[in-house]
Design an enzyme around this catalytic site. Structure first.
Site, PDB file in Angstrom:
ATOM      1  N   ARG A  24      -4.653  -8.506  13.644  1.00 55.77           N
ATOM      2  CA  ARG A  24      -3.755  -8.789  12.524  1.00 55.77           C
ATOM      3  C   ARG A  24      -3.123 -10.169  12.646  1.00 55.77           C
ATOM      4  NH1 ARG A  24       0.124  -4.000  12.975  1.00 55.77           N
ATOM      5  NH2 ARG A  24      -0.428  -4.459  15.111  1.00 55.77           N
ATOM      6  N   ASN A  42      -2.903  -2.347  10.140  1.00 62.75           N
ATOM      7  CA  ASN A  42      -3.672  -1.322  10.829  1.00 62.75           C
ATOM      8  C   ASN A  42      -3.613  -0.044  10.005  1.00 62.75           C
ATOM      9  OD1 ASN A  42      -4.354  -2.873  13.035  1.00 62.75           O
ATOM     10  ND2 ASN A  42      -2.764  -2.067  14.362  1.00 62.75           N
TER      11      ASN A  42
END
Length: 97
Positions: A24, A42
């Site tokens: 990320r 996520n």
């Protein structure tokens, strides 16, 4: 022509070893550097989901970069979906869903 570049918005779901490998953070850095809007998060099933919005060339290049991801990632698949709802300006990380 007013010089306006058409925007493309694509949602992707990235599978493989993509959690716990700074995926990320990498995506925020890469997408921001490319001038893309959108978000990354996520998912509880172990995948990473992202929305990229910008010029079609920039979006395609980002999706291609996602196939590799950060060094520790091992991407096995990317599902791609057209998204007609452009995100707010900027690129950010969202909470896990």
């Amino acid at each position: 022509m007013n010089g306006h570049v058409p925007r493309t918005t694509i949602r992707v779901v990235i599978s493989g070893r993509v959690q716990g490998v700074w995926y990320r953070g990498w995506a925020v850095s890469e997408a921001s550097a490319a001038g893309l809007d959108g978000w990354v998060r996520n998912r509880s099933d172990g995948t990473v989901e992202a929305v990229f919005s910008g010029s079609s060339d920039s979006v395609d290049a980002m999706i291609e970069a996602c196939r590799a991801g950060p060094p520790a990632a091992r991407v096995t698949a990317i599902e791609r979906f057209d998204d007609t709802d452009p995100p707010p300006i900027g690129f950010r990380q969202r909470p896990t869903v």
